[in-house]
Design a protein around this motif. Structure first.
Motif, PDB file in Angstrom:
ATOM      1  N   LYS A 213       0.689  -1.261  -0.166  1.00 39.59           N
ATOM      2  CA  LYS A 213      -0.112  -0.063   0.079  1.00 39.59           C
ATOM      3  C   LYS A 213       0.823   1.471  -0.029  1.00 39.59           C
ATOM      4  CE  LYS A 213      -3.183   2.631   2.989  1.00 39.59           C
ATOM      5  NZ  LYS A 213      -2.190   3.632   3.123  1.00 39.59           N
ATOM      6  N   LEU A 214       1.951   1.250   0.864  1.00 33.66           N
ATOM      7  CA  LEU A 214       2.808   2.309   0.729  1.00 33.66           C
ATOM      8  C   LEU A 214       3.356   2.527  -0.622  1.00 33.66           C
ATOM      9  CD1 LEU A 214       5.028   1.652   4.105  1.00 33.66           C
ATOM     10  CD2 LEU A 214       3.029   3.454   3.624  1.00 33.66           C
ATOM     11  N   SER A 215       3.720   1.526  -1.185  1.00 38.52           N
ATOM     12  CA  SER A 215       4.181   1.605  -2.713  1.00 38.52           C
ATOM     13  C   SER A 215       3.328   2.112  -3.579  1.00 38.52           C
ATOM     14  CB  SER A 215       4.654   0.207  -3.182  1.00 38.52           C
ATOM     15  OG  SER A 215       5.321   0.311  -4.224  1.00 38.52           O
ATOM     16  N   VAL A 216       1.898   1.697  -3.621  1.00 35.44           N
ATOM     17  CA  VAL A 216       1.082   2.239  -4.665  1.00 35.44           C
ATOM     18  C   VAL A 216       0.724   3.664  -4.247  1.00 35.44           C
ATOM     19  CG1 VAL A 216      -1.022   1.759  -3.230  1.00 35.44           C
ATOM     20  CG2 VAL A 216      -0.871   1.618  -5.874  1.00 35.44           C
ATOM     21  N   ASP A 217       0.818   4.185  -3.104  1.00 30.52           N
ATOM     22  CA  ASP A 217       0.624   5.421  -2.468  1.00 30.52           C
ATOM     23  C   ASP A 217       1.707   6.280  -3.100  1.00 30.52           C
ATOM     24  OD1 ASP A 217      -1.582   4.359  -1.087  1.00 30.52           O
ATOM     25  OD2 ASP A 217      -0.831   5.077   0.626  1.00 30.52           O
ATOM     26  N   TYR A 218       2.780   5.893  -3.098  1.00 27.49           N
ATOM     27  CA  TYR A 218       4.078   6.698  -4.038  1.00 27.49           C
ATOM     28  C   TYR A 218       3.601   6.860  -5.283  1.00 27.49           C
ATOM     29  CZ  TYR A 218       8.385   8.062  -5.956  1.00 27.49           C
ATOM     30  OH  TYR A 218       9.271   8.620  -6.752  1.00 27.49           O
ATOM     31  N   ILE A 219       2.911   5.985  -5.836  1.00 28.66           N
ATOM     32  CA  ILE A 219       2.436   6.361  -7.601  1.00 28.66           C
ATOM     33  C   ILE A 219       1.612   7.384  -7.394  1.00 28.66           C
ATOM     34  CG2 ILE A 219       1.222   5.181  -9.175  1.00 28.66           C
ATOM     35  CD1 ILE A 219       2.830   2.470  -8.660  1.00 28.66           C
ATOM     36  N   TYR A 220       0.566   7.402  -6.390  1.00 27.80           N
ATOM     37  CA  TYR A 220      -0.494   8.344  -6.571  1.00 27.80           C
ATOM     38  C   TYR A 220       0.256   9.586  -6.290  1.00 27.80           C
ATOM     39  CZ  TYR A 220      -4.958   5.608  -5.905  1.00 27.80           C
ATOM     40  OH  TYR A 220      -6.017   4.919  -6.055  1.00 27.80           O
TER      41      TYR A 220
END
Length: 614
Positions: free
Chosen positions: A46-53
């Motif tokens: 989730k932290l990783s996909v939030d970086y993409i956001y």
């Protein structure tokens, strides 16, 4: 609202480091984590996909950090700006969004997304979780490719991470451009996968701002609308319009069924009402696709924006005041019966330009003497007039604005949080709404008009009426809210484009609308943008002689104040006629990009062999 938690991925995806945190766990040093540890755990994934956001979410005015999006308002008649686009001097090296380096730009962001998709697939999370994480990443990959295709036409489609080491790897990375049709097909494919696996709403309030099924459908509708429009569809292939209509109709249905709709009134609260009321259901039903901001200033969660500071006049206490509407935009608003100034039952004159206008006028344009709830003062009036500063002289004037007087005579008041004061102007937490529900209705209406759904009661009429009714325009005896009955295709398209100009003023839509409909040249070329001067009538005192009484005079009789003390005259802002180039509908590939990749071809509108219409 709080921004989504983010995480930075190292180039080799062998370690991670937190950049924005809320929970104690998130604040731990995670740099020793391996890729397998990240993508085998839902929290770190989730932290990783939030970086993409965080990398990809557009900022105010739809700014995606591209060559065009950083200056959108100044490219049209909304705001004055001296730039190569309006001058007609753009070259192949002006628009560099396709990338001229390996360290920044769309393809660097696409690489991060592709790496995420690869590594989530390789991880051990349950299949349903994998699909939901990947669905979010696919949305942002589609977003990035859409940013590219609408500028250049077809671009190289990179769908897996490319190796960066060795001569063979470098040679394999020299990809040719895909056709424009192939690029749009891939964008739609990514969005279809996203729509299949993304929820209609997320379970937790903290998930507010994540992509929902309705948001993905709305964005797909925008993409297909663009592909069906004259810029990409000069032969007017009706199948494209039908596809866009079906998607936008589905978007309206899904959004409406899940708590989205028009905000009940058209005022500043449509922007300042944010956050979630239940799960990811927004308190503001208008907010379909949102970039969240907060007012924190000094901790790791800080994520403010500079919109208010760049909008409110300097003399009120900001360092900005640069978002200044033109007189052209002010004139574009209809009267309160929804008719233009020539056909309305209400009379119009330059001297009393504010009277009996579409209510959106007062919520968008701040003009001399207007009551503007700003800086925490609901009774505040803005003054931008000039006065003669020498007795018995009519040639030397000063502005009543102490610092940084407006160039156009006007200010933008749209979406400025009235509670911000002092240094807080620098730290606005107002969310950016990239897609409003109103846009989905307008997109559906345009598609309906193109496929022939023009009858009163069908979407072309019904959606325009809904938007005008919400704005506060009078219904009229025919309940058409100022619209002409029985409009044909061309009349309806003109009405829709006019409505978009008013409804979405200063929202980063005007340039793209004119571009995709191939209306830039016919709308802007040969024209010079206009401002307005409010001049205090000379009484030979050489002073601003109404300064102490002007608020009282305005509160007592605003009409009389203007007729007694001010003259209103227009002024020309441009020193040359706007002269957009036809070639700008598809920009040239930069010289540096062509040198870096011998397999890229230049657009045929810039002397190359690539046809961006294929």
């Amino acid at each position: 609202m709080k921004k989504l938690t983010t995480i930075i991925l190292a180039a080799g995806v062998t370690s991670i480091a937190v950049t924005s945190c809320k929970k104690t766990l998130d604040k731990q040093d995670l740099s020793s984590f391996t890729a397998s540890q990240v993508y085998n755990d839902s929290t770190t994934t989730k932290l990783s996909v939030d970086y993409i956001y965080g990398q990809n979410q557009p900022a105010w005015f739809g700014n995606s950090n591209g060559s065009i999006s950083t200056q959108l308002q100044g490219l049209t008649d909304e705001q004055y700006s001296d730039n190569a686009y309006v001058k007609g001097t753009v070259t192949v090296d002006n628009v560099t969004d396709i990338g001229t380096s390996n360290t920044s730009g769309n393809y660097v962001k696409i690489r991060t997304i592709n790496m995420f998709i690869r590594d989530v697939n390789a991880g051990t999370l349950p299949d349903a979780q994998k699909k939901r994480f990947i669905a979010q990443a696919l949305f942002w990959r589609a977003y990035r490719y859409f940013e590219l295709v609408k500028l250049y036409g077809g671009v190289p489609l990179v769908l897996t991470p490319l190796d960066a080491v060795g001569d063979e790897a470098k040679a394999a990375a020299l990809l040719p451009r895909n056709k424009t049709s192939e690029t749009f097909t891939q964008i739609v494919k990514d969005l279809d996968t996203c729509i299949k696996y993304i929820p209609v709403k997320w379970p937790n309030n903290a998930d507010y701002g994540r992509i929902t099924q309705g948001a993905a459908l709305a964005f797909k509708g925008r993409v297909q609308l663009t592909y069906a429009s004259p810029q990409f569809n000069p032969g007017n292939d009706m199948a494209r319009w039908q596809a866009a209509y079906q998607t936008n109709t589905q978007a309206v249905s899904v959004l409406s069924a899940n708590g989205f709709g028009l905000y009940p009134k058209w005022d500043v609260t449509m922007w300042t009402t944010d956050g979630s009321s239940s799960g990811s259901r927004p308190q503001n039903p208008e907010a379909v696709l949102v970039t969240g901001y907060n007012t924190k200033t000094a901790d790791i969660e800080a994520n403010s924006n500079s919109y208010a500071n760049n909008t409110v006049p300097k003399y009120i206490g900001t360092t900005g005041g640069s978002n200044q509407p033109t007189w052209d935009l002010a004139r574009a608003f209809p009267m309160k019966d929804g008719k233009d100034t020539l056909t309305s039952k209400y009379s119009y004159s330059t001297q009393t330009f504010w009277k009996n206008r579409d209510p959106r006028f007062e919520q968008t344009i701040a003009y001399n003497g207007a009551n503007w709830y700003v800086g925490g003062n609901s009774a505040y009036r803005i003054w931008t007039y000039q006065y003669y500063n020498k007795a018995n002289s009519t040639s030397t004037t000063s502005s009543t604005e102490i610092t940084g007087p407006t160039t156009t005579g006007l200010y933008l008041r749209k979406a400025v949080d009235p509670t911000l004061t002092g240094q807080n102007f620098l730290y606005s937490g107002t969310d950016w709404i990239e897609i409003r529900y109103a846009e989905v209705l307008m997109n559906q209406a345009e598609c309906a008009a193109e496929i022939g759904n023009l009858g009163q009661g069908q979407e072309a009429y019904a959606n325009l009426i809904a938007i005008r009714k919400r704005a506060g325009i009078e219904s009229g005896s025919d309940n058409l809210y100022g619209l002409t009955a029985n409009m044909n295709h061309d009349q309806m398209i003109n009405a829709i484009m006019k409505e978009r100009q008013i409804e979405f003023a200063f929202e980063g839509k005007r340039y793209w609308d004119l571009r995709r409909r191939k209306l830039i040249e016919s709308t802007l070329n040969g024209k010079r943008r206009m401002g307005v001067i409010f001049q205090l009538v000379n009484n030979n005192s050489g002073t601003d002689y109404i300064q102490g009484t002007r608020d009282g005079l305005a509160n007592t009789n605003f009409d009389q104040l203007y007729s007694t003390y001010f003259t209103v005259k227009t002024k020309t802002l441009d020193s040359y006629n706007i002269a957009y180039q036809t070639a700008d509908y598809f920009f040239g590939i930069p010289t540096a990009s062509l040198r870096n990749n011998a397999n890229l071809q230049q657009n045929n509108t810039w002397g190359g062999p690539f046809d961006p219409l294929q």
